[in-house]
Design an enzyme around this catalytic site. Structure first.
Site, PDB file in Angstrom:
ATOM      1  N   HIS A   1       0.871  -1.342  -0.066  1.00  0.00           N
ATOM      2  CA  HIS A   1       0.012   0.158   0.004  1.00  0.00           C
ATOM      3  C   HIS A   1       0.960   0.998  -0.036  1.00  0.00           C
ATOM      4  O   HIS A   1       2.125   1.138   0.175  1.00  0.00           O
ATOM      5  CB  HIS A   1      -1.079  -0.008   1.331  1.00  0.00           C
ATOM      6  CG  HIS A   1      -1.718  -1.136   1.408  1.00  0.00           C
ATOM      7  ND1 HIS A   1      -2.882  -1.294   0.719  1.00  0.00           N
ATOM      8  CD2 HIS A   1      -1.701  -2.352   2.014  1.00  0.00           C
ATOM      9  CE1 HIS A   1      -3.596  -2.402   1.088  1.00  0.00           C
ATOM     10  NE2 HIS A   1      -2.959  -3.053   1.783  1.00  0.00           N
TER      11      HIS A   1
ATOM     12  N   ASP B   1      -1.448   8.722  -0.401  1.00  0.00           N
ATOM     13  CA  ASP B   1      -1.469   9.996  -1.304  1.00  0.00           C
ATOM     14  C   ASP B   1      -2.074  11.089  -0.137  1.00  0.00           C
ATOM     15  O   ASP B   1      -3.323  10.873  -0.075  1.00  0.00           O
ATOM     16  CB  ASP B   1      -2.008   9.900  -2.444  1.00  0.00           C
ATOM     17  CG  ASP B   1      -2.418  11.207  -3.498  1.00  0.00           C
ATOM     18  OD1 ASP B   1      -2.171  12.292  -2.569  1.00  0.00           O
ATOM     19  OD2 ASP B   1      -2.944  11.095  -4.436  1.00  0.00           O
TER      20      ASP B   1
ATOM     21  N   HIS C   1      -3.381  14.682  -0.040  1.00  0.00           N
ATOM     22  CA  HIS C   1      -3.965  15.943  -0.778  1.00  0.00           C
ATOM     23  C   HIS C   1      -3.182  17.182   0.044  1.00  0.00           C
ATOM     24  O   HIS C   1      -3.393  18.349  -0.673  1.00  0.00           O
ATOM     25  CB  HIS C   1      -5.496  15.917  -0.706  1.00  0.00           C
ATOM     26  CG  HIS C   1      -6.038  14.968  -1.600  1.00  0.00           C
ATOM     27  ND1 HIS C   1      -7.341  15.105  -2.087  1.00  0.00           N
ATOM     28  CD2 HIS C   1      -5.265  14.059  -2.280  1.00  0.00           C
ATOM     29  CE1 HIS C   1      -7.397  13.746  -2.907  1.00  0.00           C
ATOM     30  NE2 HIS C   1      -6.273  13.070  -3.095  1.00  0.00           N
TER      31      HIS C   1
ATOM     32  N   HIS D   1      -5.602   8.979   0.894  1.00  0.00           N
ATOM     33  CA  HIS D   1      -5.968   7.643   0.456  1.00  0.00           C
ATOM     34  C   HIS D   1      -4.720   7.063  -0.202  1.00  0.00           C
ATOM     35  O   HIS D   1      -3.766   7.303  -0.394  1.00  0.00           O
ATOM     36  CB  HIS D   1      -7.190   7.779  -0.646  1.00  0.00           C
ATOM     37  CG  HIS D   1      -6.490   8.349  -1.994  1.00  0.00           C
ATOM     38  ND1 HIS D   1      -6.042   7.857  -3.023  1.00  0.00           N
ATOM     39  CD2 HIS D   1      -6.580  10.083  -2.236  1.00  0.00           C
ATOM     40  CE1 HIS D   1      -5.672   8.809  -3.937  1.00  0.00           C
ATOM     41  NE2 HIS D   1      -5.942   9.950  -3.726  1.00  0.00           N
ATOM     42  N   CYS D   2      -5.321   5.782  -0.319  1.00  0.00           N
ATOM     43  CA  CYS D   2      -4.200   4.625  -0.748  1.00  0.00           C
ATOM     44  C   CYS D   2      -3.926   5.014  -2.349  1.00  0.00           C
ATOM     45  O   CYS D   2      -5.313   5.009  -3.141  1.00  0.00           O
ATOM     46  CB  CYS D   2      -4.254   3.272  -0.521  1.00  0.00           C
ATOM     47  SG  CYS D   2      -3.307   2.220  -1.067  1.00  0.00           S
TER      48      CYS D   2
ATOM     49  N   HIS E   1      -8.593   0.089  -4.132  1.00  0.00           N
ATOM     50  CA  HIS E   1      -7.776   0.094  -2.641  1.00  0.00           C
ATOM     51  C   HIS E   1      -8.829   1.451  -2.063  1.00  0.00           C
ATOM     52  O   HIS E   1      -9.150   1.297  -0.769  1.00  0.00           O
ATOM     53  CB  HIS E   1      -6.389   0.878  -2.639  1.00  0.00           C
ATOM     54  CG  HIS E   1      -5.429  -0.252  -3.048  1.00  0.00           C
ATOM     55  ND1 HIS E   1      -4.691  -0.850  -1.975  1.00  0.00           N
ATOM     56  CD2 HIS E   1      -5.206  -1.011  -4.033  1.00  0.00           C
ATOM     57  CE1 HIS E   1      -3.789  -1.635  -2.372  1.00  0.00           C
ATOM     58  NE2 HIS E   1      -4.181  -1.959  -3.631  1.00  0.00           N
TER      59      HIS E   1
ATOM     60  N   MET F   1      -9.708   2.625   2.089  1.00  0.00           N
ATOM     61  CA  MET F   1      -8.569   3.213   2.413  1.00  0.00           C
ATOM     62  C   MET F   1      -8.365   4.897   1.909  1.00  0.00           C
ATOM     63  O   MET F   1      -7.889   5.257   0.989  1.00  0.00           O
ATOM     64  CB  MET F   1      -7.334   2.687   1.537  1.00  0.00           C
ATOM     65  CG  MET F   1      -7.140   1.197   1.870  1.00  0.00           C
ATOM     66  SD  MET F   1      -5.704   0.462   1.393  1.00  0.00           S
ATOM     67  CE  MET F   1      -4.485   1.028   2.556  1.00  0.00           C
TER      68      MET F   1
ATOM     69  N   HIS G   1     -25.966  16.679   3.463  1.00  0.00           N
ATOM     70  CA  HIS G   1     -27.232  17.601   4.240  1.00  0.00           C
ATOM     71  C   HIS G   1     -27.594  17.294   5.499  1.00  0.00           C
ATOM     72  O   HIS G   1     -27.609  15.913   5.951  1.00  0.00           O
ATOM     73  CB  HIS G   1     -28.372  17.488   3.112  1.00  0.00           C
ATOM     74  CG  HIS G   1     -29.586  18.043   3.411  1.00  0.00           C
ATOM     75  ND1 HIS G   1     -29.952  19.524   3.317  1.00  0.00           N
ATOM     76  CD2 HIS G   1     -30.809  17.625   4.150  1.00  0.00           C
ATOM     77  CE1 HIS G   1     -31.235  19.821   3.752  1.00  0.00           C
ATOM     78  NE2 HIS G   1     -31.596  18.838   4.533  1.00  0.00           N
TER      79      HIS G   1
ATOM     80  N   GLU H   1     -22.414  31.021   3.527  1.00  0.00           N
ATOM     81  CA  GLU H   1     -23.145  31.089   4.940  1.00  0.00           C
ATOM     82  C   GLU H   1     -24.581  30.767   4.276  1.00  0.00           C
ATOM     83  O   GLU H   1     -24.877  30.827   3.359  1.00  0.00           O
ATOM     84  CB  GLU H   1     -23.163  32.560   5.404  1.00  0.00           C
ATOM     85  CG  GLU H   1     -21.673  32.554   5.906  1.00  0.00           C
ATOM     86  CD  GLU H   1     -21.851  34.032   6.543  1.00  0.00           C
ATOM     87  OE1 GLU H   1     -22.565  34.939   6.265  1.00  0.00           O
ATOM     88  OE2 GLU H   1     -20.487  34.404   7.627  1.00  0.00           O
TER      89      GLU H   1
ATOM     90  N   THR I   1     -27.526  22.391   1.387  1.00  0.00           N
ATOM     91  CA  THR I   1     -26.854  21.326   1.229  1.00  0.00           C
ATOM     92  C   THR I   1     -25.611  21.549   0.567  1.00  0.00           C
ATOM     93  O   THR I   1     -25.577  22.612  -0.264  1.00  0.00           O
ATOM     94  CB  THR I   1     -27.761  20.557  -0.044  1.00  0.00           C
ATOM     95  OG1 THR I   1     -28.893  20.181   0.630  1.00  0.00           O
ATOM     96  CG2 THR I   1     -27.166  19.187  -0.575  1.00  0.00           C
TER      97      THR I   1
ATOM     98  N   HIS J   1     -27.912  14.079   0.210  1.00  0.00           N
ATOM     99  CA  HIS J   1     -29.373  14.181  -0.404  1.00  0.00           C
ATOM    100  C   HIS J   1     -29.651  13.817  -1.721  1.00  0.00           C
ATOM    101  O   HIS J   1     -30.680  14.072  -2.327  1.00  0.00           O
ATOM    102  CB  HIS J   1     -29.622  15.692  -0.236  1.00  0.00           C
ATOM    103  CG  HIS J   1     -31.141  16.229   0.228  1.00  0.00           C
ATOM    104  ND1 HIS J   1     -32.047  15.734  -0.783  1.00  0.00           N
ATOM    105  CD2 HIS J   1     -31.679  16.725   0.984  1.00  0.00           C
ATOM    106  CE1 HIS J   1     -33.419  16.007  -0.211  1.00  0.00           C
ATOM    107  NE2 HIS J   1     -32.972  16.794   0.882  1.00  0.00           N
TER     108      HIS J   1
END
Lengths: 260, 480
Positions: free
Chosen positions: B116, B119, B121, B156-157, B165, B170, B262, B281, B285, B311
């Protein structure tokens, strides 16, 4: 009279045949051919020559015999360049398995160096990726079962089954070639395990200017649905030759000489 | 002497000021934020979060995350082989601040079958760290990165086949808090949506293998919060008290579907759109892309159970994307009254109404031949038609439905009573001195049945013992 003559001929034939093919003990002959590996494209059909392959992966007890004969592969003697700290951690001493381990289970926690040397000491060698994949694409009845959904489903089932390395050899039926346990027990070392170049970043390997570029990434592979195979290429890509892994064993192959 | 003192004071003040300045230095480039000291990161499993960063200085933050492949329960009776970061889906929550130098240890458990990587972000670098973290079972990879941008990020993998994965669970969230931390709130929770693809259909029992074809087609069998159906419902519901502010760190691992996040019955006061700096503000949703996140903040004003959904609503009620936020505390009738009344609704307006059916009433197959039969049939009709409102002993329901027992109103005028059964009645009436203002709908009874049921009523519970005949009913019917 006719009967005994026929028997005699048969007998002679049988003896003659065994001499002709001289099949090694515990091995079966694999008839080579051209095949399309996962990472290839139309232009990269690979030719596999005839060879012999071990019917089963190497077992704990076979490896016990080996280390007794070759002390340099005992875990207290092994050079750290050739095996990491995980080497034979499931052994209680240099020559003995832990009591919890079964002699008939595949040997694991072995490095590539150790596996390679084992095979060579038997007058054999490790299979190449292409040889291994070529034999492993067969199911019980066909040489290339990769397009069969059941074939993939069976392989994937063992990826999802925990602790399969603790099972004993031979529980899985033989495939077309008479080979057992290529799937369902442990991963296996190959001679050129890291020749399909993949980096840790499996999504960018597609950019590599390399015939074998897509070993781990989906784009340009021949069979996008054969994701079981992707995982094999991925695991090979994650290895280094000194690694010893719980789920990784090996078996040996032998070239068939062209002439007798 | 005085001048020396003054000079010293001046020097002291200057140094203090410069100290102060140093503390508040703002770095134009977050890359330049210095780190001091090491710190082991606190990792938490969902829906919990590590302690807020607050005003702490940037540090070298050591994150140790273990990868575990293990069987878990998707829903009752359905098991799935999850691949996890830290043993949970989503993976452990990582909380950092901008300028931290994160030393990441990715540990692949020896029992695992597969290699594995990770990654993140939040990482600026090739593969988000995937390139340097590809790790075989039984091994540990270490790499380091500096958090340059504040925000909420998915990790995530990214090992082949990447989609598989991710589909096996993952993924997780890493928060990079801005300088000075996020504004404090009362409650924080970690929620992450994911879609799962199984060989069997939704609900099919047993250990369900991953289905690549369904994943490629993006036809999810399960869409869930926090890895399984019911991870946030019932006893697992997240909680808050009336008046508290709640911040949800919401991620979407995908792999395939985007989320229309939501909370039923709440309006998000503030949303960090896509987990970044942009604040929206008063949001109903918020869209969370696959591989994206959002920070959602709101104050809970009234008690009750607030349902958290995607939703894209069939996912919520049919595939599992349902969670609960249980809010305890004082009701606030000004904001929400709760149920005030349950009235009968008259589509035709306040006049007499009829049940929406044909006027053709099938007459009782066997007409009553005697008073005893009239009483018997009448009682049956009463129990089927009148019982719910007027009750078993004709006592009615106080303030709602008038009594029939000992009823002065009933006994005073037989024709009027027949008319009410025939045509219904709305408006105020006085029965035994009590005022009632409700509706009686026109009853779907045949002439025979009306005669029987009214005979039963008049001959029960101390009423005037009149016998109502079919002819009497017909006469009222004709009179209009």
């Amino acid at each position: 009279m006719i009967k005994s003559q026929a028997f005699r001929i048969l007998f002679v034939l049988l003896v003659f045949q065994t001499m002709l093919y001289a099949q090694s003990e515990g091995m079966v002959s694999i008839k080579g051919s051209r095949y399309l590996p996962l990472y290839g494209r139309d232009s990269t059909v690979v030719a596999v020559k005839d060879f012999e392959m071990d019917v089963y992966p190497v077992t704990n007890s076979q490896f016990e015999d080996f280390v007794k004969k070759y002390p340099k592969w005992q875990k207290s003697n092994v050079i750290s360049l050739f095996a990491d700290k995980g080497y034979l951690v499931n052994w209680k001493s240099d020559t003995e398995l832990k009591d919890s381990e079964k002699p008939n289970s595949p040997v694991t926690y072995v490095s590539w160096f150790a596996a390679k040397d084992y095979c060579e000491c038997q007058g054999k060698r490790l299979p190449t990726i292409d040889e291994w994949e070529y034999v492993a694409m067969a199911d019980k009845t066909t040489k290339d079962a990769r397009s069969k959904p059941e074939y993939n489903a069976e392989i994937l089932a063992w990826y999802e089954a925990p602790r399969t390395n603790e099972n004993t050899i031979g529980l899985h039926p033989e495939n077309f070639w008479g080979v057992h346990d290529l799937h369902g027990l442990v991963w296996e070392w190959t001679l050129d395990f890291n020749s399909v170049l993949i980096s840790g970043e499996s999504r960018k390997d597609v950019d590599k200017d390399n015939n074998l570029f897509c070993g781990s990434a989906a784009v340009n592979a021949t069979d996008l649905m054969n994701y079981a195979a992707f995982m094999r290429y991925a695991i090979r890509g994650s290895l280094k030759a000194k690694y010893s892994m719980k789920n990784l064993g090996f078996r040996c192959v032998k070239d068939i000489p062209n002439e007798f | 002497m005085k001048t020396i003192l003054k000079l010293m004071m001046l020097i002291l003040t200057l140094t203090m000021v410069s100290c102060f300045n140093n503390k508040e230095t703002e770095y134009a480039n977050t890359e330049d934020i210095p780190v001091n000291r090491e710190m082991l990161a606190e990792l938490t499993s969902p829906p919990h979060l590590p302690t807020p960063v607050g005003r702490r200085k940037a540090k070298k933050l050591i994150v140790k995350m273990e990868i575990l492949e293990k069987v878990g329960e998707m829903t009752d009776g359905v098991e799935y082989m999850y691949w996890t970061f830290g043993g949970t889906v989503p993976g452990s929550f990582i909380r950092t601040r901008v300028g931290d130098e994160v030393e990441f240890h990715l540990q692949n458990h020896p029992d695992n079958k597969l290699p594995h990587n990770i990654d993140m972000h939040a990482v600026t670098g090739p593969g988000g760290g995937a390139e340097s973290s590809f790790v075989a079972p039984g091994h540990e990879k270490v790499f380091s990165f500096k958090t340059l941008n504040p925000g909420l990020y998915v990790y995530h993998c990214a090992t082949a086949p990447v989609g598989m994965h991710i589909a096996n669970g993952m993924y997780g969230l890493i928060l990079v808090e801005p300088e000075g931390g996020l504004p404090p709130v009362d409650k924080e929770y970690y929620i992450m949506q994911g879609d799962f693809y199984t060989k069997g259909a939704n609900g099919e029992r047993g250990l369900q293998p991953f289905d690549m074809q369904k994943a490629v087609d993006e036809k999810a069998d399960y869409v869930v919060f926090n890895g399984k159906v019911g991870a946030l419902t019932g006893d697992n519901a997240i909680t808050a008290k009336v008046g508290e502010t709640v911040r949800l760190f919401v991620g979407n691992g995908g792999p395939g579907l985007v989320s229309s996040f939501h909370v039923i019955g709440e309006i998000f006061d503030r949303v960090h759109v896509e987990g970044g700096d942009l604040i929206n503000e008063n949001v109903q949703t918020t869209l969370i892309p696959a591989g994206g996140a959002a920070m959602v903040e709101f104050r809970v004003d009234v008690p009750g159970t607030f349902i958290i959904v995607d939703h894209s609503i069939f996912r919520a009620f049919n595939k599992g994307a349902l969670g609960m936020l249980k809010v305890e505390g004082e009701e606030n009738k000004k904001i929400y009254s709760g149920e005030i009344r349950d009235d009968i609704y008259l589509p035709e307006g306040p006049g007499i109404q009829s049940m929406p059916t044909t006027d053709e009433v099938v007459a009782s197959e066997i007409p009553a031949k005697s008073f005893e039969e009239q009483m018997e049939f009448g009682k049956n009709a009463y129990m089927q038609t009148c019982f719910a409102c007027h009750q078993a002993e004709g006592q009615g329901i106080p303030n709602a439905f008038p009594p029939l027992a000992n009823s002065d109103y009933l006994n005073a005028d037989v024709s009027r009573a027949i008319g009410i059964v025939l045509r219904g009645k709305t408006g105020e009436i006085t029965v035994n001195g009590e005022k009632y203002n409700s509706v009686m709908t026109r009853q779907m009874l045949s002439t025979d049945e009306i005669a029987n049921v009214m005979t039963y009523v008049y001959n029960s519970w101390g009423n005037s013992k009149k016998v109502i005949t079919k002819e009497m009913v017909e006469k009222v019917k004709k009179s209009k």
